[in-house]
Design a protein around this motif. Structure first.
Motif, PDB file in Angstrom:
ATOM      1  N   LEU A 172       0.845  -1.204   0.000  1.00  0.00           N
ATOM      2  CA  LEU A 172       0.000   0.000   0.000  1.00  0.00           C
ATOM      3  C   LEU A 172       0.877   1.250   0.000  1.00  0.00           C
ATOM      4  CD1 LEU A 172      -3.108  -0.420   2.331  1.00  0.00           C
ATOM      5  CD2 LEU A 172      -2.857  -0.915  -0.086  1.00  0.00           C
ATOM      6  N   MET A 175       2.293   1.959  -3.392  1.00  0.00           N
ATOM      7  CA  MET A 175       1.272   2.473  -4.307  1.00  0.00           C
ATOM      8  C   MET A 175       1.032   3.949  -4.060  1.00  0.00           C
ATOM      9  SD  MET A 175      -1.645  -0.388  -4.817  1.00  0.00           S
ATOM     10  CE  MET A 175      -1.625  -1.683  -3.625  1.00  0.00           C
ATOM     11  N   MET A 176       1.006   4.321  -2.764  1.00  0.00           N
ATOM     12  CA  MET A 176       0.739   5.720  -2.439  1.00  0.00           C
ATOM     13  C   MET A 176       1.896   6.620  -2.859  1.00  0.00           C
ATOM     14  SD  MET A 176      -1.075   5.353   1.236  1.00  0.00           S
ATOM     15  CE  MET A 176      -2.605   4.435   1.391  1.00  0.00           C
ATOM     16  N   VAL A 232      -5.618  -0.098   7.765  1.00  0.00           N
ATOM     17  CA  VAL A 232      -5.785   1.185   7.086  1.00  0.00           C
ATOM     18  C   VAL A 232      -4.497   1.968   7.306  1.00  0.00           C
ATOM     19  CG1 VAL A 232      -7.097   3.326   7.010  1.00  0.00           C
ATOM     20  CG2 VAL A 232      -8.258   1.189   7.540  1.00  0.00           C
ATOM     21  N   LEU A 233      -3.914   2.506   6.246  1.00  0.00           N
ATOM     22  CA  LEU A 233      -2.695   3.302   6.416  1.00  0.00           C
ATOM     23  C   LEU A 233      -3.076   4.770   6.572  1.00  0.00           C
ATOM     24  CD1 LEU A 233      -0.087   1.866   3.907  1.00  0.00           C
ATOM     25  CD2 LEU A 233      -0.629   1.146   6.222  1.00  0.00           C
ATOM     26  N   GLU A 235      -3.112   8.445   5.645  1.00  0.00           N
ATOM     27  CA  GLU A 235      -3.037   8.933   4.250  1.00  0.00           C
ATOM     28  C   GLU A 235      -2.482  10.334   4.180  1.00  0.00           C
ATOM     29  OE1 GLU A 235      -7.024   8.176   3.031  1.00  0.00           O
ATOM     30  OE2 GLU A 235      -6.597   6.057   2.858  1.00  0.00           O
TER      31      GLU A 235
ATOM     32  N   PRO B 179      -4.198   9.060  -4.815  1.00  0.00           N
ATOM     33  CA  PRO B 179      -3.631   8.107  -3.847  1.00  0.00           C
ATOM     34  C   PRO B 179      -4.474   7.977  -2.581  1.00  0.00           C
ATOM     35  CG  PRO B 179      -1.971   9.695  -4.570  1.00  0.00           C
ATOM     36  CD  PRO B 179      -3.275  10.151  -5.142  1.00  0.00           C
ATOM     37  N   ILE B 182      -6.418   4.791  -2.358  1.00  0.00           N
ATOM     38  CA  ILE B 182      -5.746   3.491  -2.449  1.00  0.00           C
ATOM     39  C   ILE B 182      -6.191   2.500  -1.361  1.00  0.00           C
ATOM     40  CG2 ILE B 182      -3.497   2.329  -2.239  1.00  0.00           C
ATOM     41  CD1 ILE B 182      -2.320   4.556  -3.981  1.00  0.00           C
ATOM     42  N   THR B 183      -6.223   2.954  -0.106  1.00  0.00           N
ATOM     43  CA  THR B 183      -6.571   2.004   0.965  1.00  0.00           C
ATOM     44  C   THR B 183      -7.984   1.439   0.767  1.00  0.00           C
ATOM     45  OG1 THR B 183      -5.079   3.016   2.550  1.00  0.00           O
ATOM     46  CG2 THR B 183      -6.851   1.684   3.447  1.00  0.00           C
TER      47      THR B 183
END
Lengths: 235, 235
Positions: A172, A175-176, A232-233, A235, B179, B182-183
């Motif tokens: 993830l 990707m970000m 969940v990251l 953001e 982005p 993304i999550t």
């Protein structure tokens, strides 16, 4: 094998065991080769793995047919019946592992076209190492008829789940950081998920193998350590 | 039911069928409620679905036990044995559908925290509609003992695969656009994949149900239409 000495039933079951060991060996080599093909973008190897899946399917059918014949011919009692059903289930899980390895192989092209960061390869490679150790350990414990080893091995699936959670978070993050990573990382995400699922199938196999060997069930399910469903990251 | 008239064997198999119909109904409601909870970020509903999975597991064990008892007591011939094994397999696939619905429910929180674009909800909702129609169709055809309907229904899985491919592409596009998506999109990707897998399990169920009803296998596997393993978007 508990209450009965070597009998025709045991000999028939031994034949099914032999087929299961063959499926296990093929499953292990398919997983190893699929990850290798993925990390080296080897399209020819990927194609070979995809074709091997038909061999797995044929072996599973052979086990099913042998099991049916065994039950019809020997008319075993409940306990022995359960052992045969355990063997059918093991074959089912092995066949699914072949499917999952094939699915990784199918993604080789899509991942290869993107830019795969080095660090990610390491994470997936580490997961594959754990999964292969799990497959080999369970096969060896079953072949050597060591149910206690199966009980210990079952717990090792947690390591795979924890590694998967860290690979998931890493993917993830990549990707970000750069949208150009998204396609390749998405396919790698599914490859990592497939490895995690292979670990789950090996847990099922360890449980069924334990049952076939001992006639008893392993105690209730170990807790699941795959926490990615709630990951969940920031953001 | 082929060569034999109503017998004790058929009555026992009918009891197993009843349990399978109960599992099918629960599977259908779990899938429907999980997608609803996902699209409305309903954490309480999600929790309820997660707990229902234990009911599925218990029903599967009941079917397994009934099947073993039936085989041990009635000692059926090869053809009837296959019907019982077909029923055990159907229960196995239904149990996996429960797991997949539970996994969607577990992702409700992680998706809810992100921003879910409207268009994506539609894609997943459409997939769910197709999957639910598939579950209901197969249950109805099995309950009404209409094998020809099962043959037709099996082909419908292609529609689910095609829809999944389009949802997959859409989700990648949203991730690339922003982005911050993304999550949530990654979790939605797994939810969509779960729906696709539920479709595959329904295909297995249709094939096994056909076998249980007719004693014959449906002809070779239909081609797979899930092309996402090789999907790469222009970047």
């Amino acid at each position: 094998m508990g209450e009965h000495t070597v009998s025709s039933f045991d000999q028939d079951l031994e034949h099914i065991d032999k087929l299961i060991r063959e499926m296990s060996d093929l499953a292990a080599s398919m997983v190893r080769d699929a990850i290798r093909a993925l990390l080296h973008t080897d399209a020819a190897a990927a194609q070979r793995i995809i074709s091997e899946d038909a061999v797995m399917d044929a072996k599973q059918r052979e086990i099913d047919d042998s099991a049916i014949t065994l039950i019809a011919k020997r008319q075993p009692m409940a306990q022995d019946l359960r052992a045969v059903l355990g063997a059918i289930r093991m074959a089912g899980d092995l066949e699914r592992i072949g499917d999952l390895a094939k699915n990784v192989a199918k993604r080789v092209g899509a991942v290869g076209e993107g830019s795969t960061p080095r660090g990610l390869s390491h994470g997936i490679d580490d997961m594959a190492t754990l999964v292969l150790a799990q497959i080999k350990g369970v096969i060896a414990a079953y072949a050597a008829r060591k149910p206690e080893d199966l009980r210990t091995l079952r717990v090792d699936d947690e390591k795979i789940d924890l590694k998967y959670t860290s690979v998931f978070r890493e993917l993830l993050t990549y990707m970000m950081e750069d949208p150009r990573n998204i396609t390749a990382c998405t396919h790698l995400l599914f490859c990592a998920k497939n490895l995690e699922r292979i670990g789950d199938h090996m847990t099922n196999i360890a449980e069924n193998a334990y049952y076939v060997l001992t006639g008893s069930q392993l105690p209730a399910n170990r807790p699941k350590q795959d926490e990615t469903a709630t990951t969940v990251l920031a953001e």
